[in-house]
Enzyme design. Structure first.
Site, PDB file in Angstrom:
ATOM      1  N   TYR A   1      48.812  76.638 -38.826  1.00  0.00           N
ATOM      2  CA  TYR A   1      49.301  77.203 -40.099  1.00  0.00           C
ATOM      3  C   TYR A   1      50.360  78.281 -39.813  1.00  0.00           C
ATOM      4  CZ  TYR A   1      48.932  79.483 -44.729  1.00  0.00           C
ATOM      5  OH  TYR A   1      49.194  80.023 -45.965  1.00  0.00           O
TER       6      TYR A   1
ATOM      7  N   SER B   1      53.963  82.880 -46.365  1.00  0.00           N
ATOM      8  CA  SER B   1      52.689  83.604 -46.246  1.00  0.00           C
ATOM      9  C   SER B   1      52.953  84.878 -45.455  1.00  0.00           C
ATOM     10  CB  SER B   1      51.678  82.743 -45.492  1.00  0.00           C
ATOM     11  OG  SER B   1      50.563  83.527 -45.092  1.00  0.00           O
TER      12      SER B   1
HETATM   13  C1  BGC Z   1      46.128  82.085 -46.404  1.00  0.00           C
HETATM   14  C2  BGC Z   1      44.798  82.586 -46.879  1.00  0.00           C
HETATM   15  C3  BGC Z   1      44.536  84.005 -46.365  1.00  0.00           C
HETATM   16  C4  BGC Z   1      45.704  84.894 -46.691  1.00  0.00           C
HETATM   17  C5  BGC Z   1      45.546  86.312 -46.150  1.00  0.00           C
HETATM   18  C6  BGC Z   1      47.204  83.074 -46.742  1.00  0.00           C
HETATM   19  O1  BGC Z   1      48.419  82.628 -46.254  1.00  0.00           O
HETATM   20  O2  BGC Z   1      46.413  80.840 -47.003  1.00  0.00           O
HETATM   21  O3  BGC Z   1      43.769  81.722 -46.429  1.00  0.00           O
HETATM   22  O4  BGC Z   1      43.369  84.533 -46.973  1.00  0.00           O
HETATM   23  O5  BGC Z   1      46.880  84.335 -46.176  1.00  0.00           O
HETATM   24  O6  BGC Z   1      45.188  86.301 -44.803  1.00  0.00           O
END
Ligand code: BGC
Length: 265
Positions: free
Chosen positions: A166, A153
């Site tokens: 997360y 991410s």
């Molecule tokens: C998350 C999303 C978020 C995006 C941008 C991703 O890793 O799972 O919930 O909208 O990042 O912030």
């Protein structure tokens, strides 16, 4: 670019980015294992789409299907190991592992429970760690090269208030990739991260249904739209192919410019 003759496992592929990746890999010629935790109907739908793409299974004895579905919760170590061994048992080998399954839970840091912390870390990091370990054990035992692609991410780098667990998991994934690039390189195994920004998938359902939050986010994305699973999937297919043989230990961002966008209000 072709993945003909290759077998790929994509975790969390009954919906969203994982489903998009499965379809792209199948289009490129790979046979695929579709993993799901709680959406068998999504996994079946993905499998039907794979079958519609056509082509022959790499195994002579299963000419009808280039895919199969396997249920497993990536937060459960025993299931993770079974997922890898069942995939290998079905297709006879695995060449590509895409660690896609991931979850997030919204809460201010001071309210995060131990149970929620464990749920997020177990799926997003422990599951990835041990799925990758089982895959690498298979490659070592069969003396073959392989490709690992982690769906990370932008939040492996970018803070995300209210999603501390997360972010911890994605930061851990980034270091795992760097470490394994060095440790597995001599074995001919590459590992890379793909880091999506805001992609239109079920993980973002709440956001998609909140016009104020959605508009605020869109204003921060230079390309002015949410990403689609196929935006991520194309890059994954490339990294899984022999065209990417010299690429390892890197993160590739797919976010419409979100990460580097800073605007003074
Ligand atoms: C998350 C999303 C978020 C995006 C941008 C991703 O890793 O799972 O919930 O909208 O990042 O912030």
């Amino acid at each position: 670019m072709t993945l003909e003759g290759k077998v790929a496992l994509v975790t969390g592929s009954s919906q969203g980015i994982g489903q998009g990746i499965v379809l792209k890999l199948a289009q490129a010629g790979a046979d695929v294992v579709i993993n799901y935790r709680s959406h068998p109907e999504g996994a079946e739908e993905t499998l039907e789409k794979v079958q519609a793409i056509g082509g022959k299974c790499y195994l002579a004895e299963c000419p009808h299907s280039r895919g199969r579905t396997i249920q497993a919760d990536l937060g459960n170590l025993e299931m993770v190991r079974e997922l890898i061994s069942e995939s290998i048992a079905h297709f006879g080998k695995l060449d590509i592992l895409v660690n896609n399954a991931g979850i997030e839970k919204h809460a201010p840091f001071w309210e995060v429970t131990e149970a929620d912390y464990d749920t997020v870390l177990n799926v997003n990091l422990k599951g990835v760690f041990f799925a990758t370990q089982a895959f690498v054990q298979h490659l070592v035992a069969t003396q073959r090269p392989g490709k690992i692609i982690n769906i990370s991410s932008v939040h492996e780098d970018l803070p995300f208030p209210n999603f501390a667990a997360y972010c911890v998991s994605k930061g851990g994934m980034k270091m795992l990739t760097r470490n394994l690039a060095v440790e597995l390189g001599p074995l001919g195994i590459t590992i890379n991260n793909v880091a999506p920004g805001a992609i239109e998938t079920p993980i973002n359902t709440k956001l998609l249904n909140d016009p104020d939050k959605l508009n605020a986010l869109l204003n921060n994305i230079p390309l002015a739209r949410l990403g689609q699973p196929q935006d991520v999937a194309s890059l994954v297919a490339f990294l899984a192919s022999s065209e990417a043989d010299y690429i390892t230990g890197s993160t590739f961002v797919v976010d419409g410019g979100l990460l580097w966008n800073y605007q003074e209000q």
